[in-house]
Motif scaffolding. Structure first.
Motif, PDB file in Angstrom:
ATOM      1  N   GLY A 103      -3.302   9.383  -3.958  1.00  0.00           N
ATOM      2  CA  GLY A 103      -4.344   7.839  -3.662  1.00  0.00           C
ATOM      3  C   GLY A 103      -5.943   8.252  -2.880  1.00  0.00           C
ATOM      4  O   GLY A 103      -6.143   9.640  -2.863  1.00  0.00           O
ATOM      5  N   GLN A 104      -5.928   7.051  -2.392  1.00  0.00           N
ATOM      6  CA  GLN A 104      -8.173   7.095  -2.837  1.00  0.00           C
ATOM      7  C   GLN A 104      -7.411   7.735  -1.196  1.00  0.00           C
ATOM      8  O   GLN A 104      -6.907   7.002  -0.167  1.00  0.00           O
ATOM      9  CB  GLN A 104      -7.964   5.844  -2.847  1.00  0.00           C
ATOM     10  CG  GLN A 104      -9.597   5.605  -2.227  1.00  0.00           C
ATOM     11  CD  GLN A 104      -9.825   4.645  -2.134  1.00  0.00           C
ATOM     12  OE1 GLN A 104      -9.185   3.515  -2.521  1.00  0.00           O
ATOM     13  NE2 GLN A 104     -11.245   4.207  -2.091  1.00  0.00           N
ATOM     14  N   GLN A 105      -8.296   8.114  -0.070  1.00  0.00           N
ATOM     15  CA  GLN A 105      -9.406   8.665   0.448  1.00  0.00           C
ATOM     16  C   GLN A 105      -9.439   7.933   1.672  1.00  0.00           C
ATOM     17  O   GLN A 105     -11.225   7.840   0.371  1.00  0.00           O
ATOM     18  CB  GLN A 105      -8.876  10.934   1.277  1.00  0.00           C
ATOM     19  CG  GLN A 105      -8.050  11.265   0.726  1.00  0.00           C
ATOM     20  CD  GLN A 105      -8.787  12.602   0.342  1.00  0.00           C
ATOM     21  OE1 GLN A 105      -9.930  12.417   0.820  1.00  0.00           O
ATOM     22  NE2 GLN A 105      -7.683  13.838  -0.320  1.00  0.00           N
ATOM     23  N   LEU A 106      -9.538   7.265   2.326  1.00  0.00           N
ATOM     24  CA  LEU A 106     -10.326   6.792   3.474  1.00  0.00           C
ATOM     25  C   LEU A 106     -10.332   7.388   4.980  1.00  0.00           C
ATOM     26  O   LEU A 106      -9.466   7.758   5.435  1.00  0.00           O
ATOM     27  CB  LEU A 106      -9.841   4.899   3.533  1.00  0.00           C
ATOM     28  CG  LEU A 106      -9.715   4.904   2.126  1.00  0.00           C
ATOM     29  CD1 LEU A 106      -8.876   3.314   3.230  1.00  0.00           C
ATOM     30  CD2 LEU A 106     -10.450   4.401   2.056  1.00  0.00           C
ATOM     31  N   VAL A 148       7.014   2.738  -8.263  1.00  0.00           N
ATOM     32  CA  VAL A 148       6.136   2.393  -6.907  1.00  0.00           C
ATOM     33  C   VAL A 148       4.864   2.645  -6.654  1.00  0.00           C
ATOM     34  O   VAL A 148       3.984   1.832  -6.711  1.00  0.00           O
ATOM     35  CB  VAL A 148       6.901   3.513  -5.624  1.00  0.00           C
ATOM     36  CG1 VAL A 148       6.293   2.912  -4.153  1.00  0.00           C
ATOM     37  CG2 VAL A 148       8.582   2.917  -5.339  1.00  0.00           C
ATOM     38  N   ARG A 149       4.346   3.190  -7.684  1.00  0.00           N
ATOM     39  CA  ARG A 149       2.702   3.151  -7.210  1.00  0.00           C
ATOM     40  C   ARG A 149       1.833   2.370  -7.809  1.00  0.00           C
ATOM     41  O   ARG A 149       1.460   1.808  -7.459  1.00  0.00           O
ATOM     42  CB  ARG A 149       2.002   4.735  -7.758  1.00  0.00           C
ATOM     43  CG  ARG A 149       2.799   6.059  -7.045  1.00  0.00           C
ATOM     44  CD  ARG A 149       1.437   7.480  -6.970  1.00  0.00           C
ATOM     45  NE  ARG A 149       2.011   8.416  -7.976  1.00  0.00           N
ATOM     46  CZ  ARG A 149       2.898   8.943  -8.219  1.00  0.00           C
ATOM     47  NH1 ARG A 149       4.001   9.597  -7.468  1.00  0.00           N
ATOM     48  NH2 ARG A 149       3.432   9.490  -9.656  1.00  0.00           N
ATOM     49  N   ASP A 174      -0.724  -2.298  -4.700  1.00  0.00           N
ATOM     50  CA  ASP A 174      -1.612  -2.880  -4.921  1.00  0.00           C
ATOM     51  C   ASP A 174      -2.219  -2.108  -4.610  1.00  0.00           C
ATOM     52  O   ASP A 174      -4.311  -1.936  -5.489  1.00  0.00           O
ATOM     53  CB  ASP A 174      -1.707  -4.223  -3.833  1.00  0.00           C
ATOM     54  CG  ASP A 174      -1.040  -5.001  -4.137  1.00  0.00           C
ATOM     55  OD1 ASP A 174      -1.173  -5.486  -5.198  1.00  0.00           O
ATOM     56  OD2 ASP A 174      -0.154  -5.309  -3.018  1.00  0.00           O
ATOM     57  N   GLN A 175      -2.776  -0.997  -3.982  1.00  0.00           N
ATOM     58  CA  GLN A 175      -3.825   0.368  -3.476  1.00  0.00           C
ATOM     59  C   GLN A 175      -2.246   1.443  -3.243  1.00  0.00           C
ATOM     60  O   GLN A 175      -1.802   1.194  -2.446  1.00  0.00           O
ATOM     61  CB  GLN A 175      -4.212  -0.425  -2.618  1.00  0.00           C
ATOM     62  CG  GLN A 175      -5.475   0.532  -1.791  1.00  0.00           C
ATOM     63  CD  GLN A 175      -6.099   0.267  -1.144  1.00  0.00           C
ATOM     64  OE1 GLN A 175      -6.037  -1.229  -0.826  1.00  0.00           O
ATOM     65  NE2 GLN A 175      -7.978   0.832  -1.383  1.00  0.00           N
ATOM     66  N   VAL A 176      -3.289   2.507  -3.160  1.00  0.00           N
ATOM     67  CA  VAL A 176      -2.089   3.978  -3.243  1.00  0.00           C
ATOM     68  C   VAL A 176      -3.209   4.665  -2.414  1.00  0.00           C
ATOM     69  O   VAL A 176      -4.727   4.492  -2.745  1.00  0.00           O
ATOM     70  CB  VAL A 176      -2.263   4.594  -4.052  1.00  0.00           C
ATOM     71  CG1 VAL A 176      -1.599   6.190  -4.296  1.00  0.00           C
ATOM     72  CG2 VAL A 176      -1.432   4.331  -5.642  1.00  0.00           C
ATOM     73  N   LEU A 177      -3.140   4.804  -1.200  1.00  0.00           N
ATOM     74  CA  LEU A 177      -4.404   5.558  -0.461  1.00  0.00           C
ATOM     75  C   LEU A 177      -3.437   7.216   0.099  1.00  0.00           C
ATOM     76  O   LEU A 177      -1.527   7.291  -0.227  1.00  0.00           O
ATOM     77  CB  LEU A 177      -4.379   5.172   0.891  1.00  0.00           C
ATOM     78  CG  LEU A 177      -4.726   3.294   1.165  1.00  0.00           C
ATOM     79  CD1 LEU A 177      -4.604   3.009   2.488  1.00  0.00           C
ATOM     80  CD2 LEU A 177      -6.544   3.561   0.227  1.00  0.00           C
ATOM     81  N   ILE A 183       1.103  -1.327   0.027  1.00  0.00           N
ATOM     82  CA  ILE A 183       0.394   0.156  -0.215  1.00  0.00           C
ATOM     83  C   ILE A 183       1.204   1.104   0.030  1.00  0.00           C
ATOM     84  O   ILE A 183       1.423   1.426   0.760  1.00  0.00           O
ATOM     85  CB  ILE A 183      -0.913  -0.067   1.047  1.00  0.00           C
ATOM     86  CG1 ILE A 183      -2.603  -1.051   1.519  1.00  0.00           C
ATOM     87  CG2 ILE A 183      -1.921   1.573   1.387  1.00  0.00           C
ATOM     88  CD1 ILE A 183      -3.204  -1.843   2.735  1.00  0.00           C
ATOM     89  N   ALA A 184       0.964   1.924  -1.501  1.00  0.00           N
ATOM     90  CA  ALA A 184       1.775   2.830  -0.914  1.00  0.00           C
ATOM     91  C   ALA A 184       0.642   4.287  -1.213  1.00  0.00           C
ATOM     92  O   ALA A 184      -0.358   4.587  -0.949  1.00  0.00           O
ATOM     93  CB  ALA A 184       1.843   3.414  -2.541  1.00  0.00           C
TER      94      ALA A 184
END
Length: 158
Positions: free
Chosen positions: A78-81, A115-116, A120-123, A72-73
């Motif tokens: 990236g996506q915000q959670l 790297v991105r 598997d996921q970018v946050l 997880i980068a």
């Protein structure tokens, strides 16, 4: 669960080192935390493209990332959670057999495209800009918060 932090550079500010130590200690209740710091690229002469710095640091990060690792980068794009969504993400990963998560934190100029793309996921931790040292502290606090949410413990006040 084992949390691996692959980070560019060392922590130089005492208050951040103290905070990282505190949340690292708290996370020990929920699993292992392993941190690997790769060398930060030396500053370049004026006008040097930051892309070269990101690329060199990115190669160092990727060289330390196992081929089969769930990565997880952390990147501003990236996506915000919210905290509950991060807890759900971790819980889903654990339920589907992921026993280790590798979090990638770039240097002062961020992460390389390579790297991105490997992640598997970018946050994103926030729409705000944080130093890469602050990002490490914020990530650890959020991982601790997520684990308390999963365990229905009182740290998270909602």
């Amino acid at each position: 669960m084992t949390f691996h932090l692959l980070c560019v550079g060392k922590l130089s500010l005492p208050f951040i080192r103290d905070g990282v130590a505190e949340y690292s200690r708290r996370l020990e209740r929920y699993g292992q935390l392993r941190t690997l710091e790769v060398k930060e690229e030396k500053s370049r002469p004026r006008g040097e493209d930051s892309r070269l710095i990101r690329a060199a640091e990115g190669q160092r990060l990727l060289a330390q990332l196992p081929a089969s690792a769930c990565a997880i980068a952390l990147d501003e794009q990236g996506q915000q959670l919210c905290s509950e969504e991060l807890a759900q993400l971790l819980q889903q990963r654990m339920l589907h057999g992921c026993s280790a998560l590798h979090f990638l934190i770039g240097g002062a100029y961020g992460l390389s495209d390579a790297v991105r793309q490997r992640a598997d996921q970018v946050l994103s931790l926030s729409r705000l800009t944080w130093t890469h040292q602050m990002a490490r502290l914020l990530l650890l606090e959020q991982l601790y918060r997520a684990m308390t949410i999963i365990r229905n413990e009182p740290y998270h006040n909602r």
